[in-house]
Structures are given as C-alpha cells and as structure tokens.
Design a protein around this motif. Structure first.
Motif, short mmCIF file in Angstrom:
data_model
loop_
_atom_site.label_atom_id
_atom_site.label_comp_id
_atom_site.label_asym_id
_atom_site.label_seq_id
_atom_site.Cartn_x
_atom_site.Cartn_y
_atom_site.Cartn_z
N CYS A 133 37.87 6.43 45.72
CA CYS A 133 36.53 5.99 46.36
C CYS A 133 36.17 4.55 44.92
N TYR A 134 36.31 4.94 43.78
CA TYR A 134 35.73 4.20 42.56
C TYR A 134 37.32 2.98 42.51
N ASP A 135 36.04 1.43 42.19
CA ASP A 135 37.47 0.47 42.00
C ASP A 135 37.66 0.29 40.66
N ASN A 136 36.84 1.05 40.06
CA ASN A 136 36.79 0.64 38.43
C ASN A 136 36.89 2.29 37.21
N LYS A 137 37.89 1.59 36.46
CA LYS A 137 38.24 3.04 35.62
C LYS A 137 37.92 2.99 34.30
N VAL A 138 37.28 3.23 33.98
CA VAL A 138 36.94 3.45 32.22
C VAL A 138 37.50 4.50 31.32
N VAL A 139 38.58 4.47 30.35
CA VAL A 139 39.19 5.62 29.62
C VAL A 139 37.96 5.08 28.84
N ASN A 140 36.88 6.30 28.17
CA ASN A 140 36.24 7.28 26.91
C ASN A 140 36.61 7.16 25.68
N ASP A 141 37.87 6.92 25.17
CA ASP A 141 38.57 6.86 24.41
C ASP A 141 38.39 6.28 23.32
N ASP A 142 37.16 5.07 23.24
CA ASP A 142 36.04 4.84 21.88
C ASP A 142 34.58 4.56 22.56
N LEU A 143 33.41 5.18 22.09
CA LEU A 143 32.84 4.37 22.57
C LEU A 143 32.36 3.28 22.70
N ASP A 144 32.23 3.04 22.08
CA ASP A 144 31.51 1.27 21.63
C ASP A 144 32.71 0.63 22.28
N ARG A 145 34.11 0.51 23.08
CA ARG A 145 34.74 -0.04 23.65
C ARG A 145 34.75 0.59 25.18
N ALA A 146 34.30 1.46 25.51
CA ALA A 146 33.90 2.35 26.25
C ALA A 146 32.88 1.50 27.35
N ILE A 147 31.50 1.21 26.01
CA ILE A 147 30.59 0.61 26.69
C ILE A 147 30.38 -0.54 26.72
N ASN A 148 31.37 -1.50 26.31
CA ASN A 148 31.33 -2.36 26.45
C ASN A 148 32.12 -3.34 27.72
N GLU A 149 33.20 -2.08 28.18
CA GLU A 149 33.77 -2.69 29.27
C GLU A 149 32.86 -1.77 30.77
N VAL A 150 31.90 -0.45 30.05
CA VAL A 150 30.81 -0.43 31.39
C VAL A 150 30.45 -1.90 31.68
N ILE A 151 29.73 -2.42 30.48
CA ILE A 151 28.83 -3.94 30.77
C ILE A 151 29.75 -4.94 31.50
N ARG A 152 30.90 -5.27 31.01
CA ARG A 152 31.51 -6.15 31.91
C ARG A 152 31.68 -6.09 32.99
N VAL A 153 31.63 -4.20 34.02
CA VAL A 153 31.80 -4.60 34.78
C VAL A 153 30.65 -5.09 35.93
N ILE A 154 29.69 -4.22 34.96
CA ILE A 154 28.79 -4.64 35.89
C ILE A 154 28.54 -6.33 35.63
N GLU A 155 28.25 -6.96 34.80
CA GLU A 155 27.62 -8.43 34.45
C GLU A 155 29.10 -9.61 35.32
N ASN A 156 30.59 -8.98 35.44
CA ASN A 156 30.92 -9.60 36.97
C ASN A 156 30.43 -8.73 38.60
N ALA A 157 30.60 -7.78 38.37
CA ALA A 157 29.23 -7.66 39.49
C ALA A 157 28.56 -8.13 39.63
N LEU A 158 27.65 -8.88 39.31
CA LEU A 158 26.17 -9.39 39.50
C LEU A 158 26.46 -11.01 39.32
N ASP A 159 27.92 -11.11 38.48
CA ASP A 159 28.13 -13.23 38.52
C ASP A 159 28.50 -12.95 40.00
N ALA A 160 29.43 -12.04 40.75
CA ALA A 160 29.77 -12.19 41.95
C ALA A 160 29.20 -12.87 42.71
#
Length: 160
Positions: A133-160
């Motif tokens: 049920c989840y289209d997007n998965k982010v591995v939280n191995d590095d907090l800053d990288r994981a946060i940036n990936e979540v932001i990218r997913v959200i921004e892509n969805a908003l721009d779609a």
C-alpha cells in the motif's frame, strides 16, 4: 511549502520530557472512546494496549487552508487514511536493518523486553504490508538524506 505535522492523540502514559500537544495529545481511555464514537478521528487503532488516533478537525482545517499535511502513523492508520484520501502520498520510513530497529526501540527505555520483542515482530509485518500500500519507501540510514528524500517525494507529488 507550508506543511502541517499532525500530532496524534494517545492513551499511553506521558513519558518524562514529553509535552502534551507536542509529541502527542495525551487523553484518558474514556475520552478517546468518546472521540471515536463522535467520529472525531481520521484514523485510529489500538497498538500494544494503547489507543492512537489522528484528530480529524486539525487535519481537515490544515487541508482547507491549503497546507500539506504530514501524518506520522502506522500501516493500519495509513490504510484507513488512503481509503478516505486516495490521492494521499504514502511514504514508508524503513530502518536500515532489523538490528538497527531493535537498537532504536530499545533505546527508548519505555518498554519491557517482551514489548520490545513484540514491537519488532509487528514492525516486520508492517514492512511486509507496506509493500502493498505504500508507493514510496525511504530508508532512514542517514537522517539528513532521509529527510531530503521525503521532501523530494512530497515536492514531486505537489508538482504533479
């Protein structure tokens, strides 16, 4: 972008250092049940003997104001929200490994070894269920990288 991080309501005891309305809204079991009966939750579930839910009013107010709403909820809640908001962007945050997850849960120091073991079993089943049920998965191995990936997913969805 203007985002709103939803604060869940719970019946679990407030831990030292937590503040009502910051980590969670802490309420009695009777109050929580009253809110369920009144339809005041967007989603709710019982997890390890405690009730958790997302207040409907605050979520709907933020959406009506045009804000991006971020819910930090489990897979049960995610499925309930997706049924109400099919357009919701679902992001599952994964630990880098089962060992790391066990260490993180144990570090909280709030629960017995038995509860920690049960949490790990539930986490494994949630990770399996998230594949459906989840289209997007982010591995939280590095907090800053994981946060940036979540932001990218959200921004892509908003721009779609």
């Amino acid at each position: 972008r203007d985002a709103y991080l939803s604060i869940s309501m719970t019946t679990r005891p407030q831990a030292p250092g937590e503040q009502d309305g910051r980590e969670y809204w802490f309420v009695s079991r009777d109050e929580f049940r009253r809110r369920i009966e009144a339809g005041l939750f967007l989603e709710h579930a019982e997890v390890f003997g405690n009730l958790y839910g997302t207040p409907r009013d605050k979520t709907e107010a933020a959406l009506a104001a045009g804000r991006t709403v971020i819910l930090e909820i489990d897979v049960q809640g995610g499925k309930q929200v997706k049924a109400i908001f099919p357009q919701a962007v679902m992001i599952f945050i994964l630990p880098p490994s089962p060992e790391t997850l066990a260490e993180r849960i144990g570090r909280r120091g709030r629960e017995s070894g038995e509860i920690v073991a049960r949490r790990l079993l539930v986490a494994q089943s949630e990770m399996a269920a998230a594949a459906d049920c989840y289209d997007n998965k982010v591995v939280n191995d590095d907090l800053d990288r994981a946060i940036n990936e979540v932001i990218r997913v959200i921004e892509n969805a908003l721009d779609a």
